[in-house]
Scaffold this motif. Structure first.
Motif, PDB file in Angstrom:
ATOM      1  N   ALA A  23       0.831  -1.193   0.000  1.00  0.00           N
ATOM      2  CA  ALA A  23       0.000   0.000   0.000  1.00  0.00           C
ATOM      3  C   ALA A  23       0.867   1.244   0.000  1.00  0.00           C
ATOM      4  O   ALA A  23       0.534   2.253  -0.617  1.00  0.00           O
ATOM      5  N   LEU A  32      -1.037  14.997   2.377  1.00  0.00           N
ATOM      6  CA  LEU A  32      -1.929  14.893   3.539  1.00  0.00           C
ATOM      7  C   LEU A  32      -2.747  16.175   3.691  1.00  0.00           C
ATOM      8  O   LEU A  32      -2.181  17.256   3.861  1.00  0.00           O
ATOM      9  N   ARG A  40     -15.839  15.765   5.108  1.00  0.00           N
ATOM     10  CA  ARG A  40     -15.432  14.411   4.728  1.00  0.00           C
ATOM     11  C   ARG A  40     -15.930  14.004   3.344  1.00  0.00           C
ATOM     12  O   ARG A  40     -15.169  13.553   2.490  1.00  0.00           O
ATOM     13  N   GLU A  41     -17.234  14.162   3.165  1.00  0.00           N
ATOM     14  CA  GLU A  41     -17.860  13.675   1.938  1.00  0.00           C
ATOM     15  C   GLU A  41     -17.365  14.469   0.735  1.00  0.00           C
ATOM     16  O   GLU A  41     -17.124  13.928  -0.336  1.00  0.00           O
ATOM     17  N   GLU A  65      -4.189  11.668   1.387  1.00  0.00           N
ATOM     18  CA  GLU A  65      -4.643  11.131   2.674  1.00  0.00           C
ATOM     19  C   GLU A  65      -5.457  12.193   3.383  1.00  0.00           C
ATOM     20  O   GLU A  65      -5.154  13.384   3.270  1.00  0.00           O
ATOM     21  N   GLN A  66      -6.473  11.740   4.127  1.00  0.00           N
ATOM     22  CA  GLN A  66      -7.350  12.684   4.818  1.00  0.00           C
ATOM     23  C   GLN A  66      -7.301  12.467   6.313  1.00  0.00           C
ATOM     24  O   GLN A  66      -7.271  11.343   6.791  1.00  0.00           O
ATOM     25  N   SER A  67      -7.304  13.562   7.049  1.00  0.00           N
ATOM     26  CA  SER A  67      -7.509  13.479   8.490  1.00  0.00           C
ATOM     27  C   SER A  67      -8.613  14.464   8.844  1.00  0.00           C
ATOM     28  O   SER A  67      -8.561  15.628   8.422  1.00  0.00           O
ATOM     29  N   LEU A  82       1.896  17.028  13.141  1.00  0.00           N
ATOM     30  CA  LEU A  82       1.193  16.270  12.116  1.00  0.00           C
ATOM     31  C   LEU A  82       1.606  16.835  10.751  1.00  0.00           C
ATOM     32  O   LEU A  82       1.509  18.029  10.516  1.00  0.00           O
ATOM     33  N   GLN A  83       2.090  15.950   9.856  1.00  0.00           N
ATOM     34  CA  GLN A  83       2.764  16.405   8.635  1.00  0.00           C
ATOM     35  C   GLN A  83       1.780  16.798   7.530  1.00  0.00           C
ATOM     36  O   GLN A  83       1.837  16.267   6.419  1.00  0.00           O
TER      37      GLN A  83
END
Lengths: 340, 261, 293
Positions: A23, A32, A40-41, A65-67, A82-83
């Motif tokens: 992955a 990120l 989110r959606e 990537e999502q946070s 957090l990067q």
């Protein structure tokens, strides 16, 4: 038999680690995006569109990537390391915090992109149960006896502050700017709140899933989303006569993006938010696009016209509003008394 | 196999409390010596220091010509029987006795068949034939005691040390075991030291008795020597009971006394 | 007849007293059972019902979501590192505490208990304060391009800290009650320290060790608070199962949330069963050692 299971266990473990490695090896570059809760959606769809666009333009595969989390909490995480390559948060104040606590962002980050770096806007509306049994039309109906109002805690939730300020703006206008009377009105409003959740999503779940309360004060996009997720035949959206203009801002966290060699893709990512395709997707996911021309007219038709006050013009900016209303001992602490 | 044990000026402190204050003792090869004293006199500490389970603060222990300090615990080859036996409760009797042989480094470890022969021989010696498959929990107190002894003997010890060997047994079993241990000692001839607080036990069993008090040896001698010439007032009072019983026993042997009972 | 007449009133009192205690007993048991049903059983059943609300198909579908799979993988990976680590270190610490005398022993005991007494959120925050970009070691880590928090190492560290006491706490009382005489006996018989540990110490505590490892594992997989603080919540990368459950729930994906939750609940049930089995085995061993004395 025993040998067999042991072997399959070993194989399974090996496969597990291999797939973790696979992955990570799959995408050449990963970006990120650290964002807040209700996006989110939208970003799920937008990220796929951007990756396709980037691939078409450069031939390079990029994974986003999502946070997601409370806006203030997410800003704190970026400050703590957090990067994030880009941040897409709820309040300009949260990005200001990153700029002031680290040197990863220039202080004038908001001027880097059009419209104060806010590619979409939103506002605050009401969500009521189907058929509007309590006949709620405007802010004035929320202080009536027997109406249960659901809104999160302004001390912990960014969304709740927008809710609070929209209510304040309405009351101040109705009461001719009399601060004492406005305070009293706001106190009446919060007396009707049975549960103060800590975040906007928590309040939505309380109202929609747990079935508590008559009206949810909510982000416009969140209200539409509830209709979509729980069925339009369960809830109605009520648009008040006056609300507030929310401008969720975005910025490249240059320090991180540079270190990861992602500056070009991060900048392109945010610019893509302003592109016709980005704007269209924002409208589709219930955010008001800053450039309505490129959005689907059917999506735009869902956004009712209403009078919107602005945080900068009417409350003197976030820093002042924070100090006046939400700091310890400020107005919210004075008027809010938990009922039990 | 048996070696003499010499203890020279042994000192041991537990924090500020002195347990041994310069103890010296000579035990001849093959001798059976009792360490007798009231609780807190230092007798168990002395035994554990000889074994190497306590590190002395001063003095010396010699096994024959060898300084015990130059030997690691495993090189000392001392058979030690603990007061509560300390049998390995998750192992069968057989594995308990075989433990010391199996724990040897590969080069000096006997073959399994040799171990088996040795264990069965020891079981016979301690009169526990046929109990090798039992767990310690399935044995009586006296049987456990004998397993512990067999386990200690398996390593062919230089010296045998027993800590209150009969302390955990009831009176009748003690008497039987005492006699049996005396016979066993005569047969195997190990240099043996045992700790006891029971005067009768010491006087009946031992070749010589070392009486300790407050971390010092007050007197060493045969039963008769001590009874006839107690060295200090402490000894005098400590053995008072025995002396009286000895005297009574002499009286009882007279016919008219027996008749009157 | 006359005698029984005279006896009856006397016998009556104790009899009534016993009926009273019997009633009290029934009421107390009923309260306990109802309480357990309401607090434990109902929620647990709800988890499985909610997971199956839209049928088995949807349930299995939610397990094919790559982010869910990544969360399961990450949780297994974290447990696979944290649990063996804590088992070994916990065993070593228990050995040191139970079998040796040394200065600062009580301090060590207190330190082992510390993760139990502080909130998991604090356990997470200490790592942010240590390894965060603004933390003590932050600048050095940034300079050497080492990412600890908001990455897998931070999650592992937080999990290790929170789950550390489980093995040690299980072993220390048992080892202390067993004393050192069996070890001393082994050493006197010529066994090396390592041989003694493997053949005497370890077999004596193996069930307790397994019991501790089970509890440690259940907590390692289920830990939310501390991990939440250091995770950064990057989908498919730093979300463990408990964090992923919250995210799915907040995304109105209730079936997905409860599907993952039912996995964790299944683990809890397995732990419970294994624990009951061990207690039964373990009790036998303890009774054996009690009979010995």
């Amino acid at each position: 038999m025993r040998l067999l299971t042991r072997r399959s266990l070993a194989l399974g473990t090996a496969a597990l680690f291999l797939s973790v490695g696979a992955a990570q090896a799959l995408a050449d570059r990963t970006l990120l995006n650290v964002s807040y809760d209700p996006t989110r959606e939208f970003y799920k769809e937008f990220n796929a569109a951007f990756a396709a666009d980037w691939k078409a333009k450069t031939g390079e595969a990029v994974t986003i990537e999502q946070s997601h989390g409370g806006s203030g909490k997410q800003a704190r995480a970026v400050i703590d390391g957090l990067q994030a390559d880009v941040v897409t948060l709820a309040l300009a104040g949260d990005i200001d915090q990153i700029a002031s606590k680290t040197d990863k962002l220039p202080k004038d980050w908001a001027s880097k992109l059009p419209h104060n770096s806010a590619p979409y806007t939103s506002t605050i509306v009401f969500l009521v149960r189907k058929g509007n049994p309590k006949a709620i039309k405007d802010w004035g109906d929320l202080v009536k006896e027997g109406v249960q109002v659901i809104t999160p805690n302004p001390k912990t939730s960014g969304g709740a502050r927008w809710n609070y300020l929209a209510a304040w703006a309405y009351a101040a206008k109705q009461l001719g700017g009399d601060e004492a009377k406005t305070k009293e009105w706001i106190a009446d409003l919060y007396r009707n709140v049975p549960v103060l959740d800590t975040g906007a999503r928590g309040s939505t779940t309380t109202f929609a899933q747990r079935g508590i309360g008559d009206v949810l004060i909510s982000w416009e996009n969140e209200a539409f989303l509830v209709q979509k997720e729980f069925g339009a035949d369960n809830f109605d959206i009520v648009v008040p006569s006056l609300s507030i203009l929310a401008e969720p801002p975005v910025a490249v966290v240059e320090g991180n993006a540079k270190a990861k060699g992602n500056l070009d893709v991060a900048e392109a990512y945010l610019k893509f938010l302003y592109s016709p395709e980005g704007q269209k997707l924002a409208a589709k996911n219930f955010f008001r696009p800053v450039d309505p021309a490129s959005a689907d007219p059917a999506d735009l038709a869902r956004f009712p016209k209403l009078e919107l006050v602005s945080i900068d013009k009417d409350f003197g900016g976030w820093a002042k509003a924070q100090k006046d209303f939400f700091a310890d001992g400020a107005i919210f602490d004075q008027i809010y008394r938990p009922t039990n | 196999m048996s070696v003499p044990v010499r203890v020279r000026n042994l000192e041991k402190n537990f924090g500020r409390y002195p347990a041994l204050k310069g103890v010296s003792l000579d035990v001849e090869a093959g001798e059976l010596v009792a360490l007798l004293g009231p609780s807190g006199s230092g007798k168990t500490t002395l035994l554990r220091a000889i074994a190497g389970l306590e590190q002395p603060d001063g003095g010396q222990v010699l096994f024959g010509d060898i300084d015990a300090n130059s030997l690691s615990l495993r090189e000392r080859r001392i058979g030690f029987v603990f007061q509560q036996y300390a049998l390995f409760k998750h192992m069968k009797v057989f594995d308990n006795i075989a433990f010391g042989l199996r724990a040897r480094p590969r080069t000096s470890r006997p073959s399994e068949s040799a171990i088996k022969a040795k264990v069965l021989e020891l079981l016979h010696l301690v009169q526990l034939d046929g109990l090798e498959a039992r767990y310690p929990a399935q044995l009586s107190g006296g049987q456990r005691q004998r397993v512990a002894l067999a386990r200690a003997l398996a390593i062919e010890p230089r010296v045998l040390l027993l800590d209150e060997p009969f302390g955990a047994l009831d009176a009748r079993v003690r008497k039987d075991l005492r006699k049996w241990l005396r016979e066993l000692h005569q047969r195997t001839g190990h240099t043996t030291l045992f700790v006891t607080h029971d005067q009768d036990e010491a006087f009946e069993l031992a070749d010589r008795i070392a009486i300790l008090d407050h971390g010092r040896i007050e007197q060493v001698g045969t039963a008769q020597e001590i009874l006839d010439h107690p060295a200090t007032p402490f000894i005098d009072s400590f053995i008072e009971g025995i002396a009286r019983r000895e005297a009574q026993a002499r009286e009882w042997t007279k016919p008219h006394v027996v008749a009157s009972r | 007849m006359a005698m029984s007449d005279r006896v009856l009133p006397l016998a009556h009192h104790p009899e009534r007293a016993t009926t009273e205690t019997a009633t009290t007993k029934v009421i107390l048991i009923a309260i306990a059972v109802l309480f357990l049903a309401a607090i434990l059983f109902l929620p647990l059943v709800t988890v499985f019902i909610e997971a199956l609300r839209k049928g088995w198909g949807t349930l299995f579908e939610s397990f094919s979501d790559p982010d869910t799979l990544a969360a399961i993988r990450l949780t297994l990976l974290v447990a696979a590192i944290a649990v063996p680590f804590n088992a070994v270190v916990g065993l070593a610490a228990s050995w040191a505490i139970a079998k040796f005398e040394f200065k600062g022993k009580n301090l060590l005991l207190t330190l082992i208990d510390l993760p139990f007494s502080i909130s998991p959120v604090i356990s997470g925050l200490v790592y942010v304060l240590l390894f965060g970009a603004q933390g003590w070691l932050g600048p050095w880590l940034v300079a050497h391009d080492i990412q600890i928090i908001f990455a897998v190492p931070g999650i592992v560290l937080a999990t290790v800290l929170v789950t550390f006491p489980f093995v040690a706490r299980e072993l220390i009382p048992l080892m202390q009650s067993q004393g050192t005489s069996e070890e001393e006996a082994a050493l006197m018989l010529g066994a090396s320290g390592w041989y003694t540990f493997l053949h005497v110490t370890l077999p004596n505590v193996k069930w307790a060790l397994l019991y501790g490892v089970l509890l440690c594992n259940a907590r390692a997989m289920g830990e939310f608070g501390a991990v939440s603080v250091v995770s950064g919540h990057i989908r498919g990368l730093t979300n463990t199962m408990p964090l992923h459950i919250e995210i799915l729930y907040n995304e109105y994906n209730f079936v997905g949330a409860f599907a993952v939750a039912s996995l964790l609940a299944g683990l809890a049930l397995f732990t419970l069963l294994a624990k009951t089995f061990l207690e039964w085995r373990f009790a036998g061993e303890l009774a054996a050692s009690a009979r010995r004395h």
